[in-house]
Design an enzyme around this catalytic site. Structure first.
Site, PDB file in Angstrom:
ATOM      1  N   CYS A 152      10.071   1.809  -8.973  1.00  0.00           N
ATOM      2  CA  CYS A 152       9.045   2.846  -8.986  1.00  0.00           C
ATOM      3  C   CYS A 152       7.769   2.199  -9.505  1.00  0.00           C
ATOM      4  O   CYS A 152       7.632   0.977  -9.447  1.00  0.00           O
ATOM      5  CB  CYS A 152       9.479   4.052  -9.818  1.00  0.00           C
ATOM      6  SG  CYS A 152       9.913   3.655 -11.529  1.00  0.00           S
ATOM      7  N   THR A 153       6.849   2.970 -10.014  1.00  0.00           N
ATOM      8  CA  THR A 153       5.565   2.397 -10.431  1.00  0.00           C
ATOM      9  C   THR A 153       5.669   1.620 -11.727  1.00  0.00           C
ATOM     10  O   THR A 153       5.209   0.489 -11.820  1.00  0.00           O
ATOM     11  CB  THR A 153       4.506   3.509 -10.578  1.00  0.00           C
ATOM     12  OG1 THR A 153       4.377   4.196  -9.332  1.00  0.00           O
ATOM     13  CG2 THR A 153       3.155   2.916 -10.966  1.00  0.00           C
TER      14      THR A 153
END
Length: 201
Positions: A152-153
């Site tokens: 994810c980020t």
């Protein structure tokens, strides 16, 4: 900076002068709190910027019900410390290029459209709460011992996603990208000899 406190953990983004001030803060986090916040994950230290660069103009500490509201049904109880090992960006860079790698993008559709790792499968969600139904469908035919790489980020969403994959869906070989895309891009910047990125966007 901003600090969020919840029963499931602590999330903080802070601007701290490097040197003794930073060392004192990290030491306090490890000694003053009733648990070691870095036992599972090392601190994610960002870039050093010029003192004239705007950062935070105040410190906010807020108590929340969740660090990340997930929408997981109440009958599903998950242990966030059992979410699969974190892979350093250098290991991630190597392993996701293997033919048998299933790479899952655990962000929403808008984020996936802005950039993604080569060969990654997006969940196709509008928000994080939709992740669980998407994971059920995407992994329905995948052998439970197959290597599954998730990102994810910044890494927070992958803690919950990894726990769900392991404990609810029965995957035994889940790997997470340490500090997410942010960590990968930082690693690339620190290692200019790397010929090419496997992330485009």
């Amino acid at each position: 900076g901003t600090v969020y406190l919840a029963h499931e953990g602590i999330n903080a983004q802070m601007a701290v002068p490097p040197g003794n001030d930073l060392d004192s803060l990290l030491d306090a986090c490890s000694t003053v709190l009733p648990f070691d916040p870095f036992a599972q994950n090392p601190p994610n230290l960002g870039q050093i910027v010029d003192v004239t660069t705007p950062t935070f103009n105040r410190l906010i500490v807020r108590v929340r019900d969740y660090i990340l509201r997930d929408g997981i049904p109440d009958e599903i109880s998950l242990d966030w410390t059992d979410a699969g090992p974190e892979y350093h960006p250098s290991d991630w860079h190597e392993h996701i290029q293997k033919e048998d790698a299933l790479v899952l993008d655990c962000r929403n559709s808008y984020e996936s459209e802005q950039g993604t790792f080569s060969g990654a499968v997006p969940l196709g969600t509008q928000n994080f709460q939709e992740s669980w139904e998407a994971l059920d469908k995407i992994t329905a035919e995948i052998p439970r011992d197959a290597p599954v790489y998730i990102y994810c980020t910044g890494g927070i969403r992958c803690v919950k996603t990894g726990a769900y994959l392991k404990q609810n869906l029965g995957f035994s070989n889940v790997r997470r990208l340490q500090h997410g895309i942010i960590g990968y891009e930082k690693w690339l910047e620190e290692n200019p000899e790397i010929a090419s990125s496997v992330f485009s966007g």
